[in-house]
Design an enzyme around this catalytic site. Structure first.
Site, short mmCIF file in Angstrom:
data_model
loop_
_atom_site.label_atom_id
_atom_site.label_comp_id
_atom_site.label_asym_id
_atom_site.label_seq_id
_atom_site.Cartn_x
_atom_site.Cartn_y
_atom_site.Cartn_z
N GLY A 55 -59.77 124.62 -28.44
CA GLY A 55 -58.54 125.31 -28.81
C GLY A 55 -57.70 125.64 -27.60
O GLY A 55 -58.19 125.59 -26.46
N CYS A 82 -65.99 122.96 -25.89
CA CYS A 82 -64.92 123.52 -25.05
C CYS A 82 -64.68 124.99 -25.41
O CYS A 82 -65.48 125.85 -25.06
CB CYS A 82 -63.66 122.67 -25.17
SG CYS A 82 -62.45 122.97 -23.85
N TYR A 83 -63.59 125.32 -26.11
CA TYR A 83 -63.37 126.72 -26.54
C TYR A 83 -64.58 127.22 -27.33
O TYR A 83 -64.98 128.38 -27.22
CB TYR A 83 -62.10 126.80 -27.38
CG TYR A 83 -61.67 128.20 -27.74
CD1 TYR A 83 -60.83 128.93 -26.89
CD2 TYR A 83 -62.08 128.80 -28.93
CE1 TYR A 83 -60.42 130.22 -27.23
CE2 TYR A 83 -61.67 130.08 -29.27
CZ TYR A 83 -60.85 130.79 -28.42
OH TYR A 83 -60.45 132.07 -28.75
N HIS A 170 -65.39 117.11 -24.43
CA HIS A 170 -65.08 116.72 -25.80
C HIS A 170 -65.79 115.42 -26.16
O HIS A 170 -65.26 114.33 -25.92
CB HIS A 170 -63.57 116.57 -25.98
CG HIS A 170 -62.81 117.85 -25.91
ND1 HIS A 170 -62.59 118.65 -27.01
CD2 HIS A 170 -62.25 118.49 -24.86
CE1 HIS A 170 -61.90 119.72 -26.65
NE2 HIS A 170 -61.69 119.66 -25.34
N GLU A 172 -66.07 114.18 -29.01
CA GLU A 172 -65.37 113.53 -30.12
C GLU A 172 -64.29 112.56 -29.67
O GLU A 172 -63.82 111.72 -30.45
CB GLU A 172 -64.75 114.60 -31.05
CG GLU A 172 -63.56 115.36 -30.48
CD GLU A 172 -63.93 116.58 -29.66
OE1 GLU A 172 -63.08 117.48 -29.57
OE2 GLU A 172 -65.04 116.63 -29.12
N SER A 225 -46.40 105.15 -56.01
CA SER A 225 -45.36 104.81 -55.05
C SER A 225 -45.48 103.35 -54.62
O SER A 225 -44.56 102.80 -54.02
CB SER A 225 -45.48 105.70 -53.81
OG SER A 225 -46.67 105.41 -53.11
N GLY A 226 -46.62 102.73 -54.91
CA GLY A 226 -46.89 101.40 -54.40
C GLY A 226 -47.70 101.44 -53.12
O GLY A 226 -48.15 100.42 -52.62
N GLY A 227 -47.87 102.65 -52.55
CA GLY A 227 -48.63 102.81 -51.32
C GLY A 227 -50.12 102.92 -51.58
O GLY A 227 -50.58 102.98 -52.72
N VAL A 228 -50.88 102.98 -50.50
CA VAL A 228 -52.33 103.00 -50.58
C VAL A 228 -52.83 104.25 -51.30
O VAL A 228 -53.67 104.17 -52.20
CB VAL A 228 -52.95 102.93 -49.16
CG1 VAL A 228 -54.47 102.98 -49.25
CG2 VAL A 228 -52.50 101.70 -48.43
N ASP A 229 -52.32 105.42 -50.91
CA ASP A 229 -52.89 106.68 -51.38
C ASP A 229 -52.76 106.85 -52.89
O ASP A 229 -53.74 107.16 -53.57
CB ASP A 229 -52.22 107.85 -50.65
CG ASP A 229 -52.30 107.71 -49.14
OD1 ASP A 229 -53.20 106.99 -48.66
OD2 ASP A 229 -51.45 108.30 -48.44
N LYS A 372 -57.42 108.44 -44.01
CA LYS A 372 -56.81 107.19 -44.46
C LYS A 372 -57.82 106.03 -44.47
O LYS A 372 -57.85 105.25 -45.43
CB LYS A 372 -55.61 106.85 -43.57
CG LYS A 372 -54.92 105.53 -43.91
CD LYS A 372 -54.12 105.62 -45.20
CE LYS A 372 -52.76 106.21 -44.95
NZ LYS A 372 -51.88 106.15 -46.14
#
Length: 516
Positions: A55, A82-83, A170, A172, A225-229, A372
């Site tokens: 953070g 870290c934090y 970090h 990650e 919408s035609g999108g992936v989600d 995603k």
């Protein structure tokens, strides 16, 4: 029984989502929550392990987010990053002070041992990513030193008898050479987590959850919408409720070439979903006539979309009780801050569009726990075709914000043709999946050219292609010169009215990915 899940408490790090991604990539379920969650809430949530993120604050500042000391007495393994390390050290009575020299970027850490470093040889040096301005002054009582660096003598600690550990760096972040190994050591060697978080596992659980929520008779609507989600959300809910799902696809006249046909083919014919297609292109284009300000375009499109969707939803019939949306986990995370209050709105998510506030339906967001890449994996397991699952992000306002200035039917046709050629050549060169997003933009200028023996004064197309992990930052894609040459030649030769093609080499920041 402890659930097989990791709780991540977010103290405001720019890398918190990366922690979640690393845990999910190890096929372990996790959730990100604000650090204001009470010890009682955490005990009831019953995690396998807890990770405290980094953070931007200093733990000794007034009002800095903190951790309830009771958190460390739950008997649940805790990893501070870290934090988060400062919180672990501070709770154990050690001092956290400003560092003599701030440290941002790669650093060399010497490993001394500990359960996080089971695969390392004591005394081994490894590359890590540091991002801090404070340091732990001494090893806390009851802990032992597990890692150190030249600038951070206390770069890793672990309690001698309790499952409490922390590192200054970090793991990650991809720049930490063996970060995944360190996180996996915490997940599996320390927490004893089971790697059972897969798309198939998610689909089975979510289908059962949606079926129970909707019940045996209620109907459900979904705005495609035609999108992936939205496509994946619709396919998932369809598996749960069958023909009681109706999808509404609003054609606002701002779609890419053959986009409406593709959506109809996939959802109506291949998946057998009840699809209502509304051609509202005349309405949208009339309202956009002469409008040049990009924010005004977005407002007009957003409001009109809601109006059209609302009217169509009423026509579906009685018994509609639920609305499906393709909200993803990053959208959910943005709704809280490390201090527990509302965060600044980063962007307006078009898939949300204000619909829940306008329509009398309960909300179903089956993807709200996914990133995603996980959504794409679920889509593939649900049988959606790759042309939908693997497609690049496409903005809700469509081509309206890729025509700089006023939108007209002739300009839309020019842009559709140029964009289709661009994407066709990217796929032919096997580069489509190496690019986060690629699209053409019609610029509000004309340039002098020569075609044959005659002078031309015609339109200019700009090409944009970027690489990115999450869209928050991006860099331009370095096309092989021959591919870029072929794209430019085809657009100039095949799209009437265009005599010049340029390539955008701006990164984000300072530019955005879209031009408007």
């Amino acid at each position: 029984m402890t659930k097989n899940a990791i709780l991540i408490l977010d103290y405001g790090s720019q890398f918190t989502q990366l922690i979640a991604r690393r845990v999910r990539e190890a096929h372990v379920y996790c959730e990100i929550h604000p650090p204001t969650r009470s010890v009682e809430w955490i005990r009831a949530w019953n995690p396998t392990g807890i990770i405290l993120s980094g953070g931007p604050n200093s733990v000794y500042d007034d009002g800095a987010p903190t951790a309830d000391p009771g958190l460390f007495d739950l008997g649940v393994p805790v990893l501070g990053l870290c934090y988060g390390m400062y919180l672990v050290a501070q709770a154990a009575g050690a001092k956290v002070l400003p560092a003599g020299r701030r440290e941002y970027g790669r650093a060399q850490v010497t490993v001394h041992g500990g359960r996080l470093f089971g695969g390392f040889t004591p005394g081994e040096s490894t590359t890590v990513w540091m991002s801090h301005g404070d340091h732990v002054a001494e090893v806390p009582r009851g802990f032992r030193l597990t890692a150190s660096s030249e600038n951070s003598p206390v770069a890793g600690i672990e309690h001698e008898s309790r499952p409490l550990m922390a590192v200054q760096f970090h793991p990650e972040v991809a720049h930490t050479a063996r970060g995944g190994e360190i996180i996996n050591a915490f997940l599996f060697d320390v927490c004893g987590a089971t790697p059972d978080w897969t798309s198939a596992h998610f689909i089975e659980a979510e289908v059962a959850k949606v079926a129970a929520l909707v019940g045996p008779t209620a109907r459900v609507i979904c705005g495609l919408s035609g999108g992936v989600d939205s496509a994946v959300a619709a396919a998932l809910v369809h598996r749960a409720v069958g023909d009681r799902l109706t999808c509404i696809f609003v054609d606002h006249g701002l779609l890419r070439l053959h986009e409406r046909d593709q959506v109809e083919l996939t959802f109506r014919r291949h998946l057998g979903i009840d699809l209502r297609v509304v051609d509202a292109s005349d309405r949208f284009l009339t309202l956009l006539d002469g409008v040049t300000d990009p924010e005004q375009k977005r407002k007009i499109i957003g409001k009109t979309f809601i109006d059209v969707f609302e009217a169509t939803a009423r026509e579906v019939g009685d018994g509609v009780g639920f609305l499906v949306q393709g909200t993803l986990y990053p959208d959910v995370i943005e709704s809280f801050s490390p201090r527990g209050g509302p965060s600044v709105t980063i962007k307006t998510h078009h898939n949300v569009g204000g619909l829940p506030e306008r329509l009398p339906f309960k909300l179903i967001e089956p993807l709200r726990e996914l990133f995603k890449d996980e959504v794409r994996a679920v889509g593939r397991d649900l049988g959606l075709p790759e042309e939908i699952v693997g497609r690049h992000p496409f903005p809700g306002p469509g081509l309206a914000i890729r025509i700089l200035g006023a939108v007209s039917r002739p300009d839309l046709e020019v842009l559709r043709q140029a964009d289709a050629i661009y994407l066709e050549e990217i796929r032919a060169a096997s580069l489509y999946h190496s690019i986060w997003q690629a699209f053409a933009v019609l610029l509000p200028i004309r340039s002098v050219g020569v075609m044959g023996d005659g002078r031309t004064y015609e339109q200019v197309i700009a090409l944009r292609a970027v690489t990115s992990r999450d869209g928050m930052t991006a860099d331009w894609f370095p096309f092989p010169p021959d591919v870029l040459t072929r794209i430019a030649n085809r657009i100039a030769n095949e799209v009437r009215g265009v005599n010049r093609v340029v390539y955008d080499v701006s990164s984000k920041p300072p530019a955005t990915i879209e031009w408007e």
